[in-house]
Motif scaffolding. Structure first.
Motif, PDB file in Angstrom:
ATOM      1  N   PRO A  90      59.803 -23.528   1.047  1.00 52.53           N
ATOM      2  CA  PRO A  90      59.010 -23.170  -0.228  1.00 52.53           C
ATOM      3  C   PRO A  90      57.748 -23.772  -0.133  1.00 52.53           C
ATOM      4  CG  PRO A  90      61.172 -24.142  -0.582  1.00 52.53           C
ATOM      5  CD  PRO A  90      60.990 -24.029   0.955  1.00 52.53           C
ATOM      6  N   LEU A  97      51.063 -18.351  -1.188  1.00 49.35           N
ATOM      7  CA  LEU A  97      50.917 -17.508  -2.518  1.00 49.35           C
ATOM      8  C   LEU A  97      49.362 -18.140  -2.983  1.00 49.35           C
ATOM      9  CD1 LEU A  97      52.158 -16.014  -4.961  1.00 49.35           C
ATOM     10  CD2 LEU A  97      52.821 -18.148  -5.631  1.00 49.35           C
ATOM     11  N   ASP A 102      48.913 -11.236   1.295  1.00 54.49           N
ATOM     12  CA  ASP A 102      49.297  -9.991   0.611  1.00 54.49           C
ATOM     13  C   ASP A 102      50.766  -9.655   1.174  1.00 54.49           C
ATOM     14  OD1 ASP A 102      46.561  -8.863  -0.036  1.00 54.49           O
ATOM     15  OD2 ASP A 102      46.143  -9.094   1.947  1.00 54.49           O
ATOM     16  N   TYR A 103      51.023 -10.318   2.274  1.00 56.09           N
ATOM     17  CA  TYR A 103      52.640 -10.179   2.718  1.00 56.09           C
ATOM     18  C   TYR A 103      52.982 -11.198   3.603  1.00 56.09           C
ATOM     19  CZ  TYR A 103      56.699  -7.617   3.860  1.00 56.09           C
ATOM     20  OH  TYR A 103      57.818  -6.997   4.116  1.00 56.09           O
TER      21      TYR A 103
ATOM     22  N   LEU B  92      62.314 -20.600  -1.533  1.00 55.81           N
ATOM     23  CA  LEU B  92      61.646 -19.289  -0.419  1.00 55.81           C
ATOM     24  C   LEU B  92      61.675 -18.193  -0.576  1.00 55.81           C
ATOM     25  CD1 LEU B  92      60.174 -19.521   2.227  1.00 55.81           C
ATOM     26  CD2 LEU B  92      62.209 -19.442   3.599  1.00 55.81           C
ATOM     27  N   LEU B  95      59.287 -17.161  -3.529  1.00 51.84           N
ATOM     28  CA  LEU B  95      58.088 -17.275  -3.476  1.00 51.84           C
ATOM     29  C   LEU B  95      57.611 -16.108  -2.495  1.00 51.84           C
ATOM     30  CD1 LEU B  95      57.858 -21.020  -3.066  1.00 51.84           C
ATOM     31  CD2 LEU B  95      56.586 -19.911  -4.719  1.00 51.84           C
ATOM     32  N   GLN B  96      58.670 -15.804  -1.653  1.00 43.97           N
ATOM     33  CA  GLN B  96      58.206 -14.386  -0.786  1.00 43.97           C
ATOM     34  C   GLN B  96      58.106 -13.459  -1.757  1.00 43.97           C
ATOM     35  OE1 GLN B  96      61.116 -13.386   1.778  1.00 43.97           O
ATOM     36  NE2 GLN B  96      59.921 -12.472   3.340  1.00 43.97           N
ATOM     37  N   ALA B  98      57.101 -13.222  -4.445  1.00 39.93           N
ATOM     38  CA  ALA B  98      55.751 -13.277  -5.450  1.00 39.93           C
ATOM     39  C   ALA B  98      54.769 -12.863  -4.680  1.00 39.93           C
ATOM     40  CB  ALA B  98      55.803 -14.614  -5.849  1.00 39.93           C
ATOM     41  N   ILE B  99      54.721 -13.404  -3.482  1.00 40.69           N
ATOM     42  CA  ILE B  99      53.732 -12.828  -2.466  1.00 40.69           C
ATOM     43  C   ILE B  99      53.684 -11.270  -2.399  1.00 40.69           C
ATOM     44  CG2 ILE B  99      52.726 -13.030   0.068  1.00 40.69           C
ATOM     45  CD1 ILE B  99      53.945 -15.992  -0.043  1.00 40.69           C
ATOM     46  N   ASN B 100      54.858 -10.851  -1.920  1.00 41.87           N
ATOM     47  CA  ASN B 100      54.998  -9.589  -1.498  1.00 41.87           C
ATOM     48  C   ASN B 100      54.755  -8.592  -2.755  1.00 41.87           C
ATOM     49  OD1 ASN B 100      55.240 -10.542   1.048  1.00 41.87           O
ATOM     50  ND2 ASN B 100      57.548 -10.078   1.305  1.00 41.87           N
ATOM     51  N   GLN B 104      50.002 -13.598  -8.820  1.00 39.37           N
ATOM     52  CA  GLN B 104      49.457 -14.853  -8.672  1.00 39.37           C
ATOM     53  C   GLN B 104      50.074 -16.164  -8.465  1.00 39.37           C
ATOM     54  OE1 GLN B 104      48.046 -12.154 -10.278  1.00 39.37           O
ATOM     55  NE2 GLN B 104      46.566 -11.667  -8.787  1.00 39.37           N
ATOM     56  N   ASP B 105      51.201 -16.364  -9.441  1.00 43.07           N
ATOM     57  CA  ASP B 105      51.789 -17.550  -9.549  1.00 43.07           C
ATOM     58  C   ASP B 105      53.235 -17.219  -9.994  1.00 43.07           C
ATOM     59  OD1 ASP B 105      52.123 -20.035  -8.980  1.00 43.07           O
ATOM     60  OD2 ASP B 105      50.369 -20.736 -10.015  1.00 43.07           O
ATOM     61  N   VAL B 106      54.054 -18.136  -9.999  1.00 39.63           N
ATOM     62  CA  VAL B 106      55.304 -18.214 -10.352  1.00 39.63           C
ATOM     63  C   VAL B 106      55.605 -19.576 -11.095  1.00 39.63           C
ATOM     64  CG1 VAL B 106      56.506 -16.660  -8.569  1.00 39.63           C
ATOM     65  CG2 VAL B 106      56.494 -19.275  -8.438  1.00 39.63           C
TER      66      VAL B 106
END
Lengths: 133, 137
Positions: A90, A97, A102-103, B92, B95-96, B98-100, B104-106
């Motif tokens: 995390p 983030l 982007d990925y 994890l 958050l993955q 969120a990125i993918n 912008q944020d959680v």
């Protein structure tokens, strides 16, 4: 002639580097590789203008891939940034983030998904670059 | 970019009316015009009818995780806008996602709407100031 999209792949494991190079070259990308953060930074300066940078998270140091991602995010035009790791947490995901990346892919990599996502991100990024210029 | 009169638009997507009302009130106090949706079809309809500078989406609409594809669509349709996702816990895989999805944020659902709106409005201003000049988004 259409220019091939250029990728910089960074990983300290030569096998991973070679496999990704072969797979993505077959997909039509022009590939540069680096075995460390330091080597990647030199290439970013020397070659520049990569369409995408794919980096491992842990190399010389824990989470050093994030430093590379931060450097890459400041480039103009900004490349697509992909991080892959076998040590996702995390903490490092939240940091990714914040870059923003982007990925974010967890190892073992799903190569078909990586190819599909990379194609989408590179096409979208190229279109945005054209739009901005 | 905002509406042509300079008004900022936000889309809030959450299955609970009580939560939607809270966010709408708080965003309105910050000068943001808010459109709310309780489900995916209503949210998609709203996306076709407005330009949203801000979106706050629950990661769970009718079932766990079905808010993520909506967040991804919002990122593709409004690439310069701020998208935040309300999640049960920031582990994890969350958050993955969120990125993918280009989020912008959680924000964890235990956070008060006041603190979420404060963070979202501040972050949206930052996103706005980082947009390249002359960019039409």
């Amino acid at each position: 002639m259409v220019r091939k999209p250029s990728l910089l792949i960074v990983d300290d494991e030569p096998n991973v580097l070679l496999t990704l190079k072969l797979v993505l070259e077959e997909d039509g990308y022009q590939i540069s590789t680096a075995g460390s953060f330091a080597e990647a930074e030199k290439l970013m300066v020397a070659v520049g203008n990569f369409d995408a940078i794919l980096t491992d998270l842990w190399m010389e140091k824990e989470d050093i891939g994030l430093e590379l991602a931060r450097s890459a995010s400041k480039l103009k035009p900004r490349p697509v940034i992909v991080i892959f790791t076998g040590y996702g947490s995390p903490g490092n995901a939240r940091a990714a983030l914040g870059v923003p990346v982007d990925y974010f892919a967890l190892k073992p990599l799903d190569v078909d998904e990586l190819k599909r996502v990379l194609n989408r991100l590179v096409v979208a990024n190229t279109a945005e670059r054209r739009w901005q210029s | 970019m905002s509406g042509w009169r300079g008004t900022k638009f936000a889309l809030i997507v959450h299955p609970e009316l009580r939560v939607l009302a809270q966010y709408q009130t708080l965003l309105s106090k910050n000068g943001v015009t808010t459109v709310v949706a309780r489900d995916l079809p209503t949210a998609l309809l709203a996306i076709t009818q407005h330009y949203f500078d801000i979106a706050i989406v629950s990661s769970q609409l009718s079932e766990a995780g079905d808010g993520w594809p909506l967040a991804g669509v919002l990122h593709l349709v409004f690439p310069g806008s701020y998208i935040g996702v309300l999640v049960p816990g920031a582990d994890l895989l969350t958050l993955q996602s969120a990125i993918n999805s280009g989020v912008q944020d959680v924000y964890e659902i235990t956070q008060s709407p006041q603190s979420v709106v404060r963070a979202v409005v501040a972050a949206a201003k930052l996103v706005e100031s980082n947009k390249p000049s002359g960019h039409l988004q």
